[in-house]
Design a protein around this motif. Sequence first.
Motif, mmCIF file in Angstrom:
data_model
loop_
_atom_site.group_PDB
_atom_site.id
_atom_site.type_symbol
_atom_site.label_atom_id
_atom_site.label_comp_id
_atom_site.label_asym_id
_atom_site.label_seq_id
_atom_site.Cartn_x
_atom_site.Cartn_y
_atom_site.Cartn_z
ATOM 1 N N ASP A 223 7.080 -11.192 -9.652
ATOM 2 C CA ASP A 223 6.913 -10.454 -8.400
ATOM 3 C C ASP A 223 7.031 -8.951 -8.610
ATOM 4 O O ASP A 223 6.320 -8.172 -7.982
ATOM 5 N N TYR A 224 7.924 -8.531 -9.496
ATOM 6 C CA TYR A 224 8.073 -7.102 -9.759
ATOM 7 C C TYR A 224 6.803 -6.546 -10.415
ATOM 8 O O TYR A 224 6.320 -5.475 -10.051
ATOM 9 N N ASP B 16 3.822 -7.687 -10.087
ATOM 10 C CA ASP B 16 2.707 -7.757 -9.144
ATOM 11 C C ASP B 16 2.877 -6.871 -7.913
ATOM 12 O O ASP B 16 1.954 -6.744 -7.116
ATOM 13 N N SER B 17 4.051 -6.260 -7.736
ATOM 14 C CA SER B 17 4.341 -5.560 -6.487
ATOM 15 C C SER B 17 4.458 -4.057 -6.679
ATOM 16 O O SER B 17 5.002 -3.586 -7.666
ATOM 17 N N PHE B 18 3.970 -3.324 -5.720
ATOM 18 C CA PHE B 18 4.172 -1.876 -5.735
ATOM 19 C C PHE B 18 5.239 -1.470 -4.714
ATOM 20 O O PHE B 18 5.595 -0.306 -4.597
ATOM 21 N N LEU B 19 5.792 -2.440 -3.973
ATOM 22 C CA LEU B 19 6.813 -2.172 -2.959
ATOM 23 C C LEU B 19 8.120 -2.919 -3.272
ATOM 24 O O LEU B 19 8.708 -3.555 -2.415
ATOM 25 N N TRP B 20 8.576 -2.826 -4.494
ATOM 26 C CA TRP B 20 9.799 -3.521 -4.897
ATOM 27 C C TRP B 20 10.992 -2.854 -4.228
ATOM 28 O O TRP B 20 11.177 -1.642 -4.309
ATOM 29 N N GLU B 21 11.833 -3.647 -3.524
ATOM 30 C CA GLU B 21 12.952 -3.067 -2.797
ATOM 31 C C GLU B 21 14.297 -3.269 -3.470
ATOM 32 O O GLU B 21 15.073 -2.339 -3.580
#
Length: 195
Positions: free
Chosen positions: A96-97, A99-104
């Motif tokens: 997920d990290y 694949d994601s540009f919005l990691w919180e």
Amino acid sequence: LPDNSLPNDTSSDVTSDNNTLGGTVTQKPMASVSMPIITESTTAADGTIVFQYIHQSISLIVPDPDVANAVIVDFLNRINSTATTADALRAQAKKDYADSFLWEEPYQCQITYSPMRMDHGILSIYGSNFSFTGGNRPDVSYLAANYDLITGDVLTLGSILTHQNALDSLCNLLIEWRLLLMRKFRLTMFCVGFN
């Protein structure tokens, strides 16, 4: 609970008539538990923490080392039962990290216990299994285990609640716990009658 409410809890007592106050003194054997928290973090190539596995170890001191070992083995089996879940969440967090540009924040898998009762005859622990993969709230399940510190056996609720005063104490504790949750989380409480 009063000492006299526990079944088979006097096998290791030491009684002495010699004391400065002029009465009989009964000493119970020492029991001690330590449950240190262990945090394992997984980072991405850029150094960002993407996953944390939080769990515990246990150290137990009781008069019989075989009893201590039996309790430790059962406790560690409970902790290790989450290892597969932790591995799956770790792999999901890495994917997920990437694949994601919005990691919180990092995903988490946490299993922790706290001693709730510790005396010469019984160790009761209470904890939670917590997992978080983003979103509004985590998944949480609550866990409990009770051990006989004389035999090393895992106790069931029925083996502990053999006396009416123990049942009354448990009911009062559950009511207090629900009231605390209501105040803490402002929940609506539903009452259920017991016969």
